[in-house]
Design an enzyme around this catalytic site. Structure first.
Site, mmCIF file in Angstrom:
data_model
loop_
_atom_site.group_PDB
_atom_site.id
_atom_site.type_symbol
_atom_site.label_atom_id
_atom_site.label_comp_id
_atom_site.label_asym_id
_atom_site.label_seq_id
_atom_site.Cartn_x
_atom_site.Cartn_y
_atom_site.Cartn_z
ATOM 1 N N GLY A 184 -14.784 -5.273 -8.879
ATOM 2 C CA GLY A 184 -14.507 -4.042 -8.131
ATOM 3 C C GLY A 184 -13.059 -3.841 -7.746
ATOM 4 N N SER A 242 -9.237 -2.138 -9.276
ATOM 5 C CA SER A 242 -8.659 -1.276 -10.325
ATOM 6 C C SER A 242 -7.539 -1.979 -11.087
ATOM 7 C CB SER A 242 -8.087 -0.007 -9.682
ATOM 8 O OG SER A 242 -7.048 -0.362 -8.761
ATOM 9 N N ASN A 268 -9.762 -7.146 0.087
ATOM 10 C CA ASN A 268 -10.348 -6.278 1.109
ATOM 11 C C ASN A 268 -10.039 -6.820 2.505
ATOM 12 O OD1 ASN A 268 -11.394 -4.882 -1.043
ATOM 13 N ND2 ASN A 268 -13.386 -5.908 -0.956
ATOM 14 N N VAL A 269 -9.822 -5.902 3.423
ATOM 15 C CA VAL A 269 -9.515 -6.304 4.803
ATOM 16 C C VAL A 269 -10.775 -6.219 5.672
ATOM 17 C CG1 VAL A 269 -7.089 -5.641 4.620
ATOM 18 C CG2 VAL A 269 -8.733 -3.952 5.437
ATOM 19 N N ASP A 270 -11.892 -5.738 5.061
ATOM 20 C CA ASP A 270 -13.134 -5.717 5.858
ATOM 21 C C ASP A 270 -13.679 -7.139 5.976
ATOM 22 O OD1 ASP A 270 -14.438 -4.476 2.846
ATOM 23 O OD2 ASP A 270 -15.093 -6.385 3.692
ATOM 24 N N ASN A 281 -17.224 -4.433 -13.075
ATOM 25 C CA ASN A 281 -16.666 -3.219 -12.486
ATOM 26 C C ASN A 281 -17.538 -2.034 -12.885
ATOM 27 O OD1 ASN A 281 -14.832 -1.055 -11.748
ATOM 28 N ND2 ASN A 281 -13.220 -2.588 -11.698
ATOM 29 N N LEU A 282 -17.287 -0.923 -12.177
ATOM 30 C CA LEU A 282 -18.022 0.304 -12.503
ATOM 31 C C LEU A 282 -17.549 0.863 -13.836
ATOM 32 C CD1 LEU A 282 -20.152 1.690 -10.791
ATOM 33 C CD2 LEU A 282 -18.376 3.099 -9.773
ATOM 34 N N HIS A 339 -4.863 -9.838 1.704
ATOM 35 C CA HIS A 339 -4.214 -8.652 2.273
ATOM 36 C C HIS A 339 -4.445 -8.531 3.773
ATOM 37 C CE1 HIS A 339 -3.772 -6.263 -1.741
ATOM 38 N NE2 HIS A 339 -2.868 -7.207 -1.593
ATOM 39 N N CYS A 351 -0.148 -8.806 24.184
ATOM 40 C CA CYS A 351 -0.461 -9.968 23.340
ATOM 41 C C CYS A 351 -1.025 -11.066 24.236
ATOM 42 C CB CYS A 351 0.811 -10.459 22.654
ATOM 43 S SG CYS A 351 0.647 -12.096 21.914
HETATM 44 P P1 NAD Z 1 2.456 -2.203 -5.903
HETATM 45 O O1 NAD Z 1 3.698 -1.542 -6.357
HETATM 46 O O2 NAD Z 1 1.976 -3.435 -6.639
HETATM 47 O O3 NAD Z 1 1.307 -1.156 -5.850
HETATM 48 C C1 NAD Z 1 0.911 -0.644 -7.093
HETATM 49 C C2 NAD Z 1 0.003 0.466 -6.764
HETATM 50 O O4 NAD Z 1 -0.207 0.610 -5.373
HETATM 51 C C3 NAD Z 1 0.652 1.744 -7.228
HETATM 52 O O5 NAD Z 1 0.302 1.921 -8.605
HETATM 53 C C4 NAD Z 1 0.021 2.718 -6.287
HETATM 54 O O6 NAD Z 1 -1.290 2.953 -6.700
HETATM 55 C C5 NAD Z 1 -0.037 1.950 -5.010
HETATM 56 N N1 NAD Z 1 1.203 2.139 -4.254
HETATM 57 C C6 NAD Z 1 2.130 1.205 -3.918
HETATM 58 N N2 NAD Z 1 3.094 1.736 -3.171
HETATM 59 C C7 NAD Z 1 2.772 3.041 -3.048
HETATM 60 C C8 NAD Z 1 3.361 4.124 -2.407
HETATM 61 N N3 NAD Z 1 4.485 3.964 -1.697
HETATM 62 N N4 NAD Z 1 2.775 5.322 -2.493
HETATM 63 C C9 NAD Z 1 1.624 5.454 -3.193
HETATM 64 N N5 NAD Z 1 0.999 4.484 -3.832
HETATM 65 C C10 NAD Z 1 1.574 3.295 -3.735
HETATM 66 O O7 NAD Z 1 2.548 -2.516 -4.392
HETATM 67 P P2 NAD Z 1 3.859 -2.988 -3.750
HETATM 68 O O8 NAD Z 1 4.430 -1.916 -2.934
HETATM 69 O O9 NAD Z 1 4.721 -3.669 -4.794
HETATM 70 O O10 NAD Z 1 3.207 -4.065 -2.806
HETATM 71 C C11 NAD Z 1 3.388 -5.360 -3.199
HETATM 72 C C12 NAD Z 1 2.848 -6.171 -2.114
HETATM 73 O O11 NAD Z 1 2.122 -5.438 -1.088
HETATM 74 C C13 NAD Z 1 1.852 -7.075 -2.735
HETATM 75 O O12 NAD Z 1 2.070 -8.302 -2.132
HETATM 76 C C14 NAD Z 1 0.505 -6.510 -2.356
HETATM 77 O O13 NAD Z 1 -0.439 -7.555 -2.220
HETATM 78 C C15 NAD Z 1 0.776 -5.900 -1.024
HETATM 79 N N6 NAD Z 1 -0.097 -4.760 -0.828
HETATM 80 C C16 NAD Z 1 -0.927 -4.684 0.240
HETATM 81 C C17 NAD Z 1 -1.699 -3.586 0.397
HETATM 82 C C18 NAD Z 1 -2.636 -3.391 1.560
HETATM 83 O O14 NAD Z 1 -2.942 -2.237 1.880
HETATM 84 N N7 NAD Z 1 -3.095 -4.437 2.170
HETATM 85 C C19 NAD Z 1 -1.687 -2.573 -0.490
HETATM 86 C C20 NAD Z 1 -0.869 -2.728 -1.603
HETATM 87 C C21 NAD Z 1 -0.028 -3.802 -1.743
HETATM 88 N N1 APR Z 2 -19.299 -1.406 -8.051
HETATM 89 C C1 APR Z 2 -18.311 -1.989 -8.771
HETATM 90 N N2 APR Z 2 -17.046 -1.499 -8.851
HETATM 91 C C2 APR Z 2 -16.799 -0.365 -8.177
HETATM 92 C C3 APR Z 2 -17.770 0.307 -7.403
HETATM 93 C C4 APR Z 2 -19.069 -0.265 -7.357
HETATM 94 N N3 APR Z 2 -20.059 0.298 -6.656
HETATM 95 N N4 APR Z 2 -17.192 1.414 -6.867
HETATM 96 C C5 APR Z 2 -15.912 1.431 -7.276
HETATM 97 N N5 APR Z 2 -15.676 0.374 -8.084
HETATM 98 C C6 APR Z 2 -14.408 0.003 -8.738
HETATM 99 C C7 APR Z 2 -13.630 1.159 -9.303
HETATM 100 O O1 APR Z 2 -14.010 1.373 -10.642
HETATM 101 C C8 APR Z 2 -12.200 0.628 -9.210
HETATM 102 O O2 APR Z 2 -11.869 -0.121 -10.371
HETATM 103 O O3 APR Z 2 -13.603 -0.532 -7.721
HETATM 104 C C9 APR Z 2 -12.236 -0.313 -8.013
HETATM 105 C C10 APR Z 2 -11.564 0.258 -6.778
HETATM 106 O O4 APR Z 2 -10.188 0.327 -7.058
HETATM 107 P P1 APR Z 2 -9.187 0.647 -5.866
HETATM 108 O O5 APR Z 2 -9.702 1.779 -5.090
HETATM 109 O O6 APR Z 2 -7.819 0.709 -6.474
HETATM 110 O O7 APR Z 2 -9.292 -0.635 -4.915
HETATM 111 P P2 APR Z 2 -8.580 -2.020 -5.121
HETATM 112 O O8 APR Z 2 -8.498 -2.377 -6.571
HETATM 113 O O9 APR Z 2 -9.256 -2.971 -4.217
HETATM 114 O O10 APR Z 2 -7.085 -1.745 -4.560
HETATM 115 C C11 APR Z 2 -6.212 -2.874 -4.561
HETATM 116 O O11 APR Z 2 -4.598 -1.599 -3.321
HETATM 117 O O12 APR Z 2 -4.239 0.031 -1.769
HETATM 118 C C12 APR Z 2 -4.289 -1.319 -1.984
HETATM 119 O O13 APR Z 2 -4.713 -2.814 -0.211
HETATM 120 C C13 APR Z 2 -5.314 -1.976 -1.118
HETATM 121 O O14 APR Z 2 -6.254 -4.105 -1.571
HETATM 122 C C14 APR Z 2 -6.137 -2.787 -2.065
HETATM 123 C C15 APR Z 2 -5.343 -2.793 -3.334
#
Ligand code: NAD
Ligand code: APR
Length: 237
Positions: free
Chosen positions: A179, A181, A96-98, A205-206, A113, A140
Site C-alpha cells: 500500500g 505509491s 504511516n503515522v497512525d 497494492n491496489l 515518519h 512540555c
Molecule cells: P520527496 O521529494 O522524496 O517526496 C517525493 C514526493 O513527495 C513528491 O513526488 C511529491 O509527491 C511529494 N512532495 C514532496 N515535497 C513536496 C512538496 N513540497 N509539495 C508537494 N508534494 C511534495 O520528499 P522530500 O521532500 O525529499 O522528503 C524527503 C524526506 O522527508 C524523506 O526523509 C521522507 O521520509 C520525509 N518525508 C516525510 C513525510 C511525512 O509526511 N511524514 C512526507 C514525505 C517525506
Molecule cells: N489496499 C492496498 N493498497 C491501497 C489501498 C488498499 N485498500 N488503497 C490505496 N492503496 C495504494 C494506492 O494504490 C497507492 O499506491 O496505497 C498507495 C497510497 O499511496 P500514497 O497516498 O502516496 O501513500 P504513501 O505511499 O504511503 O505515501 C508515502 O508520502 O506524503 C508522504 O508521509 C507521507 O508517508 C507518506 C509518504
C-alpha cells in the site's frame, strides 16, 4: 531448526485506507485537500504554526476514531507466529503515522515518519506520548517550554531509525511492500537494497506503483484481502 527466513515489510497509507484513513495521492487524497507546502514542511511550521498544529490536531482526532483492519491484524499475527515457530524475524517498517499497527499488536515496528501520538519539544528535544491538542501550546512535561510540535517527519526532514532499517534490509530474505505509491524516498528505494541483497521482493497494492518494476512479484487487490491471504499462505507453508 530450519534455516531462518527473515521478512521485512514496508507499509504505506494504502494499508490503512480500509480503516477509513485518507491516503495521500489517491483521488481525493490528503494532498488534494491540503498543500504539502502549507502543512507538511518545516518551512510551513515556521511560517504558520497555528495552521500546521490545527491540521495535525484534526488528523490525530480523526485517526483515534479508526480501528486496525484485517491487514494490520494479519501482519501482527505473522510476526507473532513466525517468531514462535522460530522461523526467523519479521520487521515491520511503516511510513504511516497512525497507530493502527501498534493497536493490532505489531511489536517489531519502526515508524520511520514519526507518530501522530507523539509530540516533540523544540526546546529540550524530549519526545512524549501525546494524545491531546497542540494548538493551545501546552507546556512540555520535561522542560515546561511551550514548544511542542507534532513528532512527524516532514518533507525535507530525515526519517527515523534509518540505521536499523538498513540493517534489516541487508539481512532480509523476503521484502514485502504494502500500500505505498513509491513516490517518497528513502522508503521508495528500500526494494532496490533488498533486491541487491538477494531478497525475494513482493508488492501488494491496489494497482501498480512507481516502484513496481523493482519487484519480482506484484499482487493487486485490497490490502485487507491480499495481505490476509499472503500471511495465511506464508504461515501454512
Ligand atoms: P520527496 O521529494 O522524496 O517526496 C517525493 C514526493 O513527495 C513528491 O513526488 C511529491 O509527491 C511529494 N512532495 C514532496 N515535497 C513536496 C512538496 N513540497 N509539495 C508537494 N508534494 C511534495 O520528499 P522530500 O521532500 O525529499 O522528503 C524527503 C524526506 O522527508 C524523506 O526523509 C521522507 O521520509 C520525509 N518525508 C516525510 C513525510 C511525512 O509526511 N511524514 C512526507 C514525505 C517525506
Ligand atoms: N489496499 C492496498 N493498497 C491501497 C489501498 C488498499 N485498500 N488503497 C490505496 N492503496 C495504494 C494506492 O494504490 C497507492 O499506491 O496505497 C498507495 C497510497 O499511496 P500514497 O497516498 O502516496 O501513500 P504513501 O505511499 O504511503 O505515501 C508515502 O508520502 O506524503 C508522504 O508521509 C507521507 O508517508 C507518506 C509518504
Amino acid at each position: 531448526m530450519s534455516v531462518p527466513c527473515n521478512i521485512v515489510i514496508l507499509t504505506g497509507a494504502g494499508c490503512s485506507a480500509e480503516s477509513g484513513i485518507d491516503t495521500f495521492r489517491d483521488g481525493g487524497g490528503l494532498w488534494e485537500q491540503h498543500r504539502v507546502e502549507d502543512v507538511a514542511t518545516p518551512e510551513a511550521y515556521e511560517r504558520d504554526p497555528d495552521l500546521v498544529l490545527r491540521f495535525y490536531d484534526m488528523r490525530r482526532a480523526a485517526i483515534q476514531t479508526k480501528k486496525p483492519n484485517a491487514a494490520h491484524h494479519a501482519l501482527a499475527r505473522l510476526e507473532r507466529e513466525w517468531w514462535q515457530g522460530q522461523r526467523g524475524n519479521v520487521t515491520l517498517i511503516t511510513q504511516n503515522v497512525d497507530d493502527l499497527h501498534d493497536r493490532a499488536g505489531s511489536k517489531n515496528l519502526i515508524h520511520m515518519h514519526g507518530e501522530h501520538l507523539s509530540a516533540w519539544c523544540g526546546a529540550c528535544d524530549a519526545r512524549h506520548h501525546w494524545n491531546d491538542m497542540l494548538i493551545d501550546r501546552p507546556a512540555c512535561p520535561a522542560c515546561g517550554a511551550r514548544a511542542l510540535r507534532p513528532d512527524i517527519v516532514w518533507f525535507g526532514e530525515m526519517p527515523y531509525r534509518m540505521d536499523e532499517i538498513h540493517d534489516a534490509l541487508r539481512q532480509c530474505d523476503i521484502f514485502v511492500s504494502i500500500g505505498t505509491s513509491g513516490a517518497v524516498y528513502p522508503a521508495a528505494g528500500f526494494v532496490r537494497l533488498a533486491r541487491e541483497m538477494g531478497a525475494h521482493c513482493l508488492e501488494l497494492n491496489l494497482e501498480r506503483s512507481q516502484g513496481s518494476a523493482w519487484f519480482h512479484e506484484s499482487r493487486f487487490g485490497a490490502a485487507t484481502k491480499i495481505v490476509s491471504e499472503w500471511v495465511a499462505d506464508k504461515l501454512a507453508n
